[in-house]
Design a protein around this motif. Sequence first.
Motif, mmCIF file in Angstrom:
data_model
loop_
_atom_site.group_PDB
_atom_site.id
_atom_site.type_symbol
_atom_site.label_atom_id
_atom_site.label_comp_id
_atom_site.label_asym_id
_atom_site.label_seq_id
_atom_site.Cartn_x
_atom_site.Cartn_y
_atom_site.Cartn_z
ATOM 1 N N ASP A 351 0.812 -1.218 0.000
ATOM 2 C CA ASP A 351 0.000 0.000 0.000
ATOM 3 C C ASP A 351 0.846 1.268 0.000
ATOM 4 O O ASP A 351 0.313 2.372 0.090
ATOM 5 C CB ASP A 351 -0.959 0.019 1.191
ATOM 6 N N GLY A 352 2.168 1.130 -0.094
ATOM 7 C CA GLY A 352 3.045 2.287 -0.168
ATOM 8 C C GLY A 352 3.455 2.865 1.169
ATOM 9 O O GLY A 352 4.314 3.747 1.221
ATOM 10 N N ASN A 353 2.867 2.389 2.274
ATOM 11 C CA ASN A 353 3.241 2.873 3.599
ATOM 12 C C ASN A 353 4.306 1.971 4.224
ATOM 13 O O ASN A 353 4.427 0.798 3.854
ATOM 14 C CB ASN A 353 2.021 2.949 4.515
ATOM 15 N N PRO A 354 5.057 2.473 5.192
ATOM 16 C CA PRO A 354 6.112 1.665 5.803
ATOM 17 C C PRO A 354 5.570 0.443 6.562
ATOM 18 O O PRO A 354 4.376 0.339 6.856
ATOM 19 C CB PRO A 354 6.777 2.644 6.788
ATOM 20 N N LEU A 355 6.483 -0.450 6.888
ATOM 21 C CA LEU A 355 6.209 -1.591 7.770
ATOM 22 C C LEU A 355 6.997 -1.356 9.053
ATOM 23 O O LEU A 355 8.228 -1.391 9.048
ATOM 24 C CB LEU A 355 6.646 -2.906 7.118
ATOM 25 N N VAL A 356 6.291 -1.116 10.147
ATOM 26 C CA VAL A 356 6.931 -0.698 11.396
ATOM 27 C C VAL A 356 6.314 -1.467 12.556
ATOM 28 O O VAL A 356 5.100 -1.703 12.586
ATOM 29 C CB VAL A 356 6.744 0.822 11.632
ATOM 30 N N GLY A 357 7.159 -1.852 13.521
ATOM 31 C CA GLY A 357 6.636 -2.402 14.766
ATOM 32 C C GLY A 357 7.173 -3.765 15.127
ATOM 33 O O GLY A 357 8.021 -4.332 14.427
ATOM 34 N N PRO A 358 6.681 -4.318 16.233
ATOM 35 C CA PRO A 358 7.093 -5.658 16.658
ATOM 36 C C PRO A 358 6.416 -6.718 15.812
ATOM 37 O O PRO A 358 5.290 -6.537 15.344
ATOM 38 C CB PRO A 358 6.611 -5.715 18.115
ATOM 39 N N VAL A 359 7.106 -7.823 15.621
ATOM 40 C CA VAL A 359 6.580 -8.899 14.795
ATOM 41 C C VAL A 359 5.956 -9.968 15.689
ATOM 42 O O VAL A 359 6.596 -10.460 16.629
ATOM 43 C CB VAL A 359 7.696 -9.516 13.930
ATOM 44 N N ARG A 360 4.727 -10.298 15.406
ATOM 45 C CA ARG A 360 4.020 -11.320 16.169
ATOM 46 C C ARG A 360 4.795 -12.635 16.151
ATOM 47 O O ARG A 360 5.257 -13.085 15.114
ATOM 48 C CB ARG A 360 2.632 -11.536 15.577
ATOM 49 N N GLY A 361 4.950 -13.235 17.314
ATOM 50 C CA GLY A 361 5.610 -14.529 17.428
ATOM 51 C C GLY A 361 7.116 -14.459 17.525
ATOM 52 O O GLY A 361 7.771 -15.489 17.680
ATOM 53 N N LEU A 362 7.684 -13.241 17.419
ATOM 54 C CA LEU A 362 9.137 -13.074 17.509
ATOM 55 C C LEU A 362 9.443 -11.977 18.528
ATOM 56 O O LEU A 362 9.811 -10.861 18.165
ATOM 57 C CB LEU A 362 9.726 -12.708 16.148
ATOM 58 N N PRO A 363 9.292 -12.267 19.818
ATOM 59 C CA PRO A 363 9.515 -11.235 20.835
ATOM 60 C C PRO A 363 10.908 -10.632 20.727
ATOM 61 O O PRO A 363 11.912 -11.344 20.628
ATOM 62 C CB PRO A 363 9.350 -12.004 22.158
ATOM 63 N N GLY A 364 10.962 -9.313 20.724
ATOM 64 C CA GLY A 364 12.242 -8.627 20.634
ATOM 65 C C GLY A 364 12.714 -8.381 19.222
ATOM 66 O O GLY A 364 13.769 -7.772 19.021
ATOM 67 N N PHE A 365 11.929 -8.824 18.204
ATOM 68 C CA PHE A 365 12.314 -8.579 16.814
ATOM 69 C C PHE A 365 11.381 -7.524 16.237
ATOM 70 O O PHE A 365 10.160 -7.665 16.271
ATOM 71 C CB PHE A 365 12.228 -9.863 15.985
ATOM 72 N N TRP A 366 11.968 -6.446 15.697
ATOM 73 C CA TRP A 366 11.225 -5.289 15.227
ATOM 74 C C TRP A 366 11.564 -5.003 13.780
ATOM 75 O O TRP A 366 12.663 -5.323 13.311
ATOM 76 C CB TRP A 366 11.575 -4.056 16.068
ATOM 77 N N VAL A 367 10.644 -4.363 13.077
ATOM 78 C CA VAL A 367 10.923 -3.987 11.698
ATOM 79 C C VAL A 367 10.697 -2.490 11.517
ATOM 80 O O VAL A 367 9.841 -1.877 12.161
ATOM 81 C CB VAL A 367 10.061 -4.765 10.687
ATOM 82 N N ALA A 368 11.487 -1.916 10.628
ATOM 83 C CA ALA A 368 11.336 -0.518 10.208
ATOM 84 C C ALA A 368 11.811 -0.480 8.759
ATOM 85 O O ALA A 368 12.954 -0.130 8.475
ATOM 86 C CB ALA A 368 12.160 0.417 11.090
ATOM 87 N N CYS A 369 10.938 -0.906 7.862
ATOM 88 C CA CYS A 369 11.347 -1.059 6.472
ATOM 89 C C CYS A 369 10.202 -0.659 5.547
ATOM 90 O O CYS A 369 9.108 -0.324 5.989
ATOM 91 C CB CYS A 369 11.797 -2.490 6.205
#
Length: 833
Positions: A351-369
Motif C-alpha cells: 500500500d506504499g506505507n512503511p512496515l513498522v513495529g514488533p513482529v508477532r511470534g518473535l519477541p524482541g524482533f522489530w521492523v522498520a522497512c
Amino acid sequence: MGLLPEFIVPIQLVDVRENPMKSHAKVVVIGGGVVGCSVLFHLARHGWTDIVLLERDELTSGSTWHAAGGMHTINGDPNVAKLQKYTISLYKEIEELSGQATGVHLTGGVLLAATEARLDWLRGVVAKGRYLGIELEEISPDEAAELMPLLDPKQFVGAVRNKEDGHLDPSGVTHAYAKAARKLGAEVERFTKVEDIVRRADGLWRVITNKGEVVAEHVVNAGGLWAREVGRMVGLELPVLAMEHMYLITEDMPEVAAWNQKTGSEIIHAVDFDGELYLRQERGGMLMGTYEKANKPWSEFQTPWNFGHELLEADIDRIAPSLEVGFRHFPAFQNTGIKQIINGPFTFAPDGNPLVGPVRGLPGFWVACGVMAGFSQGGGVGLALSNWMIEGDPGADIWAMDVSRYGDWATMAYTNAKVRENYSRRFSIRFPNEELPAGRPLKTTPVYDLLSAKGAQWGGAYGLEVPLWYAPEGVKDEFSWRRSSDFEHVANEVKTVREGVGLSEISSFAKYRVTGEGAAAWLDRLLACKLPRPGRMTLAPMLKEDGRLIGDFTLANLGGPNSESDDWFLAGSGVAEQYHMRWFEAHLPQDGSVSIEASGAKLTGLSIAGPKARDVLAKVTRADVSNAAFPFMAISKMDIGMAPCLVGRVSYTGDLGYEIWVAPEYQRAAYQALMAAGEEFGIGLFGSRALNALRLEKNYGSWAREYRPIYGPLEAGLDRFVAYGKQADFIGKQAALAERKQGGRLRLRAFVVDTVDADVIGDEPIWYGGAVRGWVTSGGYAHHSKKSVAIGYVPKEIADEADGFEIELLGKRHAARMQPIPLFDANFERMRG
C-alpha cells in the motif's frame, strides 16, 4: 541547492574506538540508511545507549544515497502526516547536535490539479491540514505560476500551496542522525555484514556477523533493500518489493537563473499529479521525477548482497509518456538538455506505507522497512519505534504503518502485484468508492460464486473478498467524490433490511476462540467489560496501560449452564486480526493455562437482519428462537437446516438480527437454507455499504475509525461497557478511572449534515464558532432516514451544543446539527424485541 549522486562523496564517520565490536547490546539495529540511523538516534535520545548499528557497507549504501531528497507533510493518513511534520521539524535539532550539515531547503511547494476531480481531492487535503496544523492554501493556476514560473497555468484548473515542502542532502541527513546518536552514546559498526540471526533458548538474539557475534535483547530490521533477506534469517517473509525509480537532472536553465536572480530564492517544489511528476530545483537546473505506469520491479526474489553505490541502467523510453506531459505542463523543459538520469531501486510495501513495529511470534524482533519516503517519514518512524521499544507504546496512532496490517496472505506474488499497482498509481486519485484490482481475488468464501451470480461487487479486506453492494446487470461503480451509480441500489438493500429481512456475508470479521482453565481470569484482566454468563454475549472494550482503546469486541461465553469448562468466543475487526493476536499472545500467561486461536478461514459467517429475521430463523431450526427463549445478546449452537452453526442474537445493523458462524464446509448449505426460508418474506442480499448506512443510523462506531488507540473509552462513548467496579485489575483500569474522573478531552458525536450530492468519508474538519474544532472519523448517507450523517470527535466543552457546527466537504462548509440519539430505533425496541 541539493546534491547530485555523481557529486556525493561518502562522509566518513571517524571511528575513535580501538576496541573490537561489542559482544552484547540491548539493541542491534541492522541497516545504515536514513531509517536505521533515525532509529538509533531516537533510542539514544530516549536514554538507551547500550545500542549498536550494524551496516554491511558504508552508511547510506542501498537506496538512501541516490534518493531525490524531497520532503513533504502530505499523506493520505492524517496520523502519518503528523509524523511527517515531526520529521521535517527534527532536522534542525540533529544538525545542531551532530555538527553535520543536512542541506535542508524549505522552499515550499505547489500541488497541481489538471482536472476538477483532482481539485476536489486537493480541497480535501487542505481541509485535513486545518486540524493537523499544516498550512495549506488553495490558489488559482495563475497564482501558482507566480510562485513556480516554469509551469503553464493553462494546463491546470487549480492548485494548493504548501509552505513546508522542501529538499535536503540525503547523505548529510543520514550522517547527522548517526553522529548525533554516537554523541549520545550509541555505536556504529560499518562494513559489518549480518549473516544470520538466531534466537536463543533464553529469548535473546544472536546476531552473527562477518566480524563476530552480538547478543541482543532487541533486533531492529531496518535493512532497506535487504529487509526481506534479514527477515528470512528469522523465518519471516516481509511484503516488500524494490522498484526501479527514475528522475532526471537538466542542464542549467536560463529561466532558473533569472528567477534566482530576481527573487533571491530557489524555485519551489511542484507536484503534477496528473502528469505523475515531481519537480524541484537542482543547482542551476531542475530535477524531474516520475512514477510511471510502465514500472519495473528490481531483484524480485532476492537482493544481491554486493549491491551498494551502484545505479541501474536508465530507460528513458519507459518514462517518456510522463515526460511528454511534463514538457507540455512545464514548457521550459522543451528548451533544455538532460544532464543525467538517475535510476535506482527503492522498496515499497503493497500500500506504499512503511512496515513498522514488533513482529508477532518473535519477541524482541522489530521492523522498520518499506519506508520509501524516508526523508519525510524516517524521523517519525524512528520516534514511534523507539517509543514502542522503551515505553511499550508508539506514542501515536500508527495503524497505517503497523506491520501487523498484513498476514500470511500477503505472499511474494501478491506483494509484487500490489506494489506495482501502487507505484503506478502513486499520484492517481483513489476515489472513496474505488476498489483496486491487483492481487485479487485471493481469499474467497464458499458462497463467493453464489453471491457473484447475484451481482456482488467485491472489495478486499485483509486479503478476503467482501461483498460491497449488489448491482443489477449492466450497472457498475462509477468512481466519484459524489454519490454514484451504487446510490439507489444500496438504498434498496437498506430498504430490504428495514422493511423485511436481509442477508449479508460477514466472514471478514475476525473470530477467536479462547479456552483453558485460566481463560476466564485472563479475559477478565485483558478486557474492560464484565464477563457475560454462559450463553450470553457482551460488548468488550480492550484498553492499553494508558487507558486508551486497543480493541473492541463482542465476547461470548460458550460454556453451558452446567459446564465447568472455559470456552469463549470473540469477534472483532477483521483487518486487525494480526494486530490483536500480537497483543493477545504477548499477554498470555506462561503456565499454559490459556489458549487462543484466530479462526480465520476456518470459520465463516452469515447475518440476517430486519423485522422478519426471526421468522426466517424459526423456519430453518428446531431451536426455540422466541424473544423469551433467545433474547438479545444470547448465543447458542443450533442447526440451520442441516448445517451445525453458532448463532448469536446481535446485529451491527441496529435491527432485530442474528450473526451465524459456520464451518466453511457448511456455509453454502446454511446460506441456501436461509435464502429458501426467506423467500416468502422477501429476503434480499445486502453488502457492506448498506451496512455502513444502517450502522450510521444507530451512531455505531467501528474499529480503526471511531475506535483507535488515541481515544479513551469515555471519549469514544464506550465507557458504559467498562466495568470500572469489577474486582479484576484489568489492563488500563487506573488510567480509565482517571479519565473518567477528569473527563477526558474529546467526545464522539454524530451529526446530520446539510449536503446535496456528496457525503463525508472521514478526516473532514468540523467547524464551530468560525474555527476548526474537531474532525470526522466516518460517515455517509443513511438511506432509511434520508439523512447525510457524519461521526467525529469534538472537544468536550462544545460536545453538547446542538447547533453552530459546520463540516467542510469538497471545499465548502455545510451546516451540521448534533444528533445525540440514534435516527433509527432510539429506544432499541426493534433490536431487543
